[in-house]
Design a protein around this motif. Structure first.
Motif, PDB file in Angstrom:
ATOM      1  N   VAL A  28       0.887  -1.171   0.000  1.00 37.85           N
ATOM      2  CA  VAL A  28       0.000   0.000   0.000  1.00 37.85           C
ATOM      3  C   VAL A  28       0.920   1.214   0.000  1.00 37.85           C
ATOM      4  O   VAL A  28       1.740   1.381   0.906  1.00 37.85           O
ATOM      5  CB  VAL A  28      -0.918   0.016   1.234  1.00 37.85           C
ATOM      6  N   THR A  29       0.798   2.057  -1.003  1.00 39.04           N
ATOM      7  CA  THR A  29       1.744   3.158  -1.175  1.00 39.04           C
ATOM      8  C   THR A  29       1.343   4.391  -0.375  1.00 39.04           C
ATOM      9  O   THR A  29       0.175   4.565  -0.009  1.00 39.04           O
ATOM     10  CB  THR A  29       1.856   3.549  -2.660  1.00 39.04           C
ATOM     11  N   ASP A  30       2.324   5.252  -0.156  1.00 38.12           N
ATOM     12  CA  ASP A  30       2.029   6.539   0.479  1.00 38.12           C
ATOM     13  C   ASP A  30       1.066   7.345  -0.367  1.00 38.12           C
ATOM     14  O   ASP A  30       0.223   8.075   0.170  1.00 38.12           O
ATOM     15  CB  ASP A  30       3.324   7.333   0.693  1.00 38.12           C
ATOM     16  N   GLU A  31       1.178   7.216  -1.685  1.00 38.63           N
ATOM     17  CA  GLU A  31       0.279   7.959  -2.584  1.00 38.63           C
ATOM     18  C   GLU A  31      -1.165   7.501  -2.408  1.00 38.63           C
ATOM     19  O   GLU A  31      -2.087   8.322  -2.428  1.00 38.63           O
ATOM     20  CB  GLU A  31       0.720   7.776  -4.050  1.00 38.63           C
ATOM     21  N   GLN A  32      -1.363   6.195  -2.205  1.00 40.37           N
ATOM     22  CA  GLN A  32      -2.719   5.697  -1.964  1.00 40.37           C
ATOM     23  C   GLN A  32      -3.277   6.244  -0.656  1.00 40.37           C
ATOM     24  O   GLN A  32      -4.435   6.672  -0.595  1.00 40.37           O
ATOM     25  CB  GLN A  32      -2.724   4.163  -1.938  1.00 40.37           C
ATOM     26  N   VAL A  33      -2.458   6.224   0.385  1.00 37.49           N
ATOM     27  CA  VAL A  33      -2.927   6.712   1.678  1.00 37.49           C
ATOM     28  C   VAL A  33      -3.222   8.206   1.607  1.00 37.49           C
ATOM     29  O   VAL A  33      -4.213   8.684   2.159  1.00 37.49           O
ATOM     30  CB  VAL A  33      -1.914   6.399   2.798  1.00 37.49           C
ATOM     31  N   GLN A  34      -2.392   8.961   0.902  1.00 34.43           N
ATOM     32  CA  GLN A  34      -2.659  10.395   0.776  1.00 34.43           C
ATOM     33  C   GLN A  34      -3.945  10.643   0.013  1.00 34.43           C
ATOM     34  O   GLN A  34      -4.727  11.523   0.374  1.00 34.43           O
ATOM     35  CB  GLN A  34      -1.492  11.117   0.096  1.00 34.43           C
ATOM     36  N   ALA A  35      -4.178   9.868  -1.046  1.00 25.91           N
ATOM     37  CA  ALA A  35      -5.425  10.024  -1.802  1.00 25.91           C
ATOM     38  C   ALA A  35      -6.632   9.715  -0.923  1.00 25.91           C
ATOM     39  O   ALA A  35      -7.661  10.411  -0.994  1.00 25.91           O
ATOM     40  CB  ALA A  35      -5.408   9.121  -3.032  1.00 25.91           C
ATOM     41  N   ASP A  38      -6.983  12.679   1.507  1.00 29.51           N
ATOM     42  CA  ASP A  38      -7.424  13.894   0.825  1.00 29.51           C
ATOM     43  C   ASP A  38      -8.896  13.832   0.432  1.00 29.51           C
ATOM     44  O   ASP A  38      -9.524  14.869   0.211  1.00 29.51           O
ATOM     45  CB  ASP A  38      -6.554  14.165  -0.401  1.00 29.51           C
ATOM     46  N   LEU A  39      -9.456  12.631   0.345  1.00 27.47           N
ATOM     47  CA  LEU A  39     -10.893  12.477   0.112  1.00 27.47           C
ATOM     48  C   LEU A  39     -11.677  12.580   1.412  1.00 27.47           C
ATOM     49  O   LEU A  39     -12.616  13.362   1.529  1.00 27.47           O
ATOM     50  CB  LEU A  39     -11.167  11.128  -0.565  1.00 27.47           C
ATOM     51  N   VAL A  40     -11.276  11.797   2.411  1.00 29.85           N
ATOM     52  CA  VAL A  40     -12.116  11.665   3.609  1.00 29.85           C
ATOM     53  C   VAL A  40     -11.990  12.841   4.571  1.00 29.85           C
ATOM     54  O   VAL A  40     -12.829  12.991   5.464  1.00 29.85           O
ATOM     55  CB  VAL A  40     -11.840  10.339   4.344  1.00 29.85           C
ATOM     56  N   LYS A  41     -11.002  13.701   4.384  1.00 24.27           N
ATOM     57  CA  LYS A  41     -10.889  14.861   5.274  1.00 24.27           C
ATOM     58  C   LYS A  41     -12.090  15.787   5.156  1.00 24.27           C
ATOM     59  O   LYS A  41     -12.316  16.632   6.023  1.00 24.27           O
ATOM     60  CB  LYS A  41      -9.600  15.633   4.996  1.00 24.27           C
ATOM     61  N   PHE A  42     -12.880  15.620   4.088  1.00 25.88           N
ATOM     62  CA  PHE A  42     -14.055  16.462   3.899  1.00 25.88           C
ATOM     63  C   PHE A  42     -15.296  15.918   4.598  1.00 25.88           C
ATOM     64  O   PHE A  42     -16.353  16.541   4.551  1.00 25.88           O
ATOM     65  CB  PHE A  42     -14.334  16.638   2.401  1.00 25.88           C
ATOM     66  N   GLY A  43     -15.197  14.753   5.235  1.00 26.71           N
ATOM     67  CA  GLY A  43     -16.344  14.218   5.971  1.00 26.71           C
ATOM     68  C   GLY A  43     -16.740  15.161   7.097  1.00 26.71           C
ATOM     69  O   GLY A  43     -15.887  15.732   7.779  1.00 26.71           O
ATOM     70  N   LEU A 128     -15.936   9.604  14.276  1.00 28.07           N
ATOM     71  CA  LEU A 128     -16.573   9.880  12.986  1.00 28.07           C
ATOM     72  C   LEU A 128     -15.542   9.818  11.857  1.00 28.07           C
ATOM     73  O   LEU A 128     -15.773   9.187  10.822  1.00 28.07           O
ATOM     74  CB  LEU A 128     -17.193  11.280  12.988  1.00 28.07           C
ATOM     75  N   GLN A 129     -14.421  10.467  12.074  1.00 29.52           N
ATOM     76  CA  GLN A 129     -13.385  10.490  11.045  1.00 29.52           C
ATOM     77  C   GLN A 129     -12.835   9.086  10.764  1.00 29.52           C
ATOM     78  O   GLN A 129     -12.476   8.775   9.625  1.00 29.52           O
ATOM     79  CB  GLN A 129     -12.255  11.421  11.452  1.00 29.52           C
ATOM     80  N   ALA A 130     -12.771   8.244  11.782  1.00 25.39           N
ATOM     81  CA  ALA A 130     -12.306   6.868  11.585  1.00 25.39           C
ATOM     82  C   ALA A 130     -13.239   6.119  10.640  1.00 25.39           C
ATOM     83  O   ALA A 130     -12.791   5.360   9.766  1.00 25.39           O
ATOM     84  CB  ALA A 130     -12.193   6.148  12.917  1.00 25.39           C
ATOM     85  N   GLY A 131     -14.554   6.326  10.807  1.00 25.87           N
ATOM     86  CA  GLY A 131     -15.508   5.700   9.900  1.00 25.87           C
ATOM     87  C   GLY A 131     -15.310   6.159   8.472  1.00 25.87           C
ATOM     88  O   GLY A 131     -15.328   5.351   7.526  1.00 25.87           O
ATOM     89  N   TYR A 132     -15.093   7.456   8.300  1.00 29.08           N
ATOM     90  CA  TYR A 132     -14.827   7.965   6.952  1.00 29.08           C
ATOM     91  C   TYR A 132     -13.548   7.347   6.380  1.00 29.08           C
ATOM     92  O   TYR A 132     -13.477   7.028   5.194  1.00 29.08           O
ATOM     93  CB  TYR A 132     -14.677   9.491   6.956  1.00 29.08           C
ATOM     94  N   PHE A 133     -12.537   7.199   7.236  1.00 30.18           N
ATOM     95  CA  PHE A 133     -11.264   6.639   6.780  1.00 30.18           C
ATOM     96  C   PHE A 133     -11.455   5.212   6.271  1.00 30.18           C
ATOM     97  O   PHE A 133     -10.919   4.837   5.218  1.00 30.18           O
ATOM     98  CB  PHE A 133     -10.237   6.685   7.911  1.00 30.18           C
ATOM     99  N   ILE A 134     -12.226   4.407   6.980  1.00 34.83           N
ATOM    100  CA  ILE A 134     -12.479   3.023   6.554  1.00 34.83           C
ATOM    101  C   ILE A 134     -13.187   3.010   5.202  1.00 34.83           C
ATOM    102  O   ILE A 134     -12.822   2.239   4.301  1.00 34.83           O
ATOM    103  CB  ILE A 134     -13.288   2.266   7.624  1.00 34.83           C
ATOM    104  N   VAL A 135     -14.192   3.866   5.031  1.00 35.98           N
ATOM    105  CA  VAL A 135     -14.894   3.932   3.748  1.00 35.98           C
ATOM    106  C   VAL A 135     -13.931   4.416   2.656  1.00 35.98           C
ATOM    107  O   VAL A 135     -13.975   3.941   1.516  1.00 35.98           O
ATOM    108  CB  VAL A 135     -16.152   4.822   3.847  1.00 35.98           C
ATOM    109  N   ALA A 139     -12.915   2.804  -0.875  1.00 37.36           N
ATOM    110  CA  ALA A 139     -13.018   3.560  -2.124  1.00 37.36           C
ATOM    111  C   ALA A 139     -11.742   3.454  -2.947  1.00 37.36           C
ATOM    112  O   ALA A 139     -11.780   3.581  -4.176  1.00 37.36           O
ATOM    113  CB  ALA A 139     -13.337   5.032  -1.829  1.00 37.36           C
ATOM    114  N   ALA A 140     -10.623   3.199  -2.289  1.00 39.45           N
ATOM    115  CA  ALA A 140      -9.341   3.025  -2.985  1.00 39.45           C
ATOM    116  C   ALA A 140      -9.164   1.605  -3.526  1.00 39.45           C
ATOM    117  O   ALA A 140      -8.114   1.285  -4.078  1.00 39.45           O
ATOM    118  CB  ALA A 140      -8.193   3.372  -2.045  1.00 39.45           C
ATOM    119  N   GLY A 141     -10.184   0.761  -3.342  1.00 41.56           N
ATOM    120  CA  GLY A 141     -10.091  -0.619  -3.813  1.00 41.56           C
ATOM    121  C   GLY A 141      -9.308  -1.515  -2.875  1.00 41.56           C
ATOM    122  O   GLY A 141      -8.872  -2.596  -3.269  1.00 41.56           O
TER     123      GLY A 141
END
Length: 197
Positions: A28-35, A38-43, A128-135, A139-141
């Protein structure tokens, strides 16, 4: 009534997604984790608070330190996952609130006593943020294997010796391996969980 997400996205995020217990060795790359971040921070959270902190455990040495605090099968699962994340609450997250609310410079003191910040606002919003992180992982497959079977006080001492972060969840992340999923447990039906008043 249909949802805005297509069926494939609904399946990816919810219907076919399960907690993974085994993983392939695909990194699992750093780029995947950043993506993901960068998506879930808006939850949404209360007052846009962002107390969640994510510590990526990559090195073998750090992984072994973490596994020393695991209960039961969580140790072997964590040793075999390509990436593990410790999720924690930043107990001083309120110090960043003026950056989030530049129009209200006194907000960090106006709403939060220390007890409310640590025991309510921080914990609730980080959860709440942990739930978004799991989703987001889904979303990253990728698959997520969230676990609470750890000595979190021990993790805090091991990884957050300054006492400013409080761990509450460990998540293994990667592509699911062989026999990764247990049979899905039943869920409550709509009329068992939803009431109208």
């Amino acid at each position: 009534m249909s949802l805005a997400l297509d069926t494939a996205a609904q399946d990816l995020l919810f219907r076919e997604a399960q907690t993974a217990n085994t993983f392939t060795d695909e990194p699992v790359t750093d780029e995947q984790v950043q993506a993901i971040y960068d998506l879930v921070k808006f939850g949404p959270t209360a007052f846009n608070q962002t107390p969640l902190r994510i510590t990526l455990v990559r090195s073998q040495e750090a992984r072994e330190r973490l596994v020393n605090h695991a209960m039961g099968a969580n140790g072997p699962k964590t040793l075999s996952a390509p990436l593990t994340a410790i999720l924690s609450v930043d107990l001083d997250f309120h110090e960043k609130l003026p950056q989030l609310f530049p129009h209200a410079p006194g907000i960090k003191d106006a709403f939060f006593s220390e007890a409310a910040r640590r025991e309510v606002a921080g914990t609730q919003n980080a959860t709440l943020q942990a739930g978004y992180f799991i989703v987001g992982v889904r979303a990253a497959g990728l698959a997520a294997g969230p676990m609470t079977g750890f000595d979190f006080a021990g993790i805090d001492k091991e990884f957050f010796g300054d006492g400013k972060q409080k761990a509450f969840l460990v998540i293994n992340i990667g592509k699911p391996g062989a026999d990764a999923f247990f049979p899905r447990s039943p869920r409550l039906a709509f009329d068992e969980a939803v009431a109208t008043v």
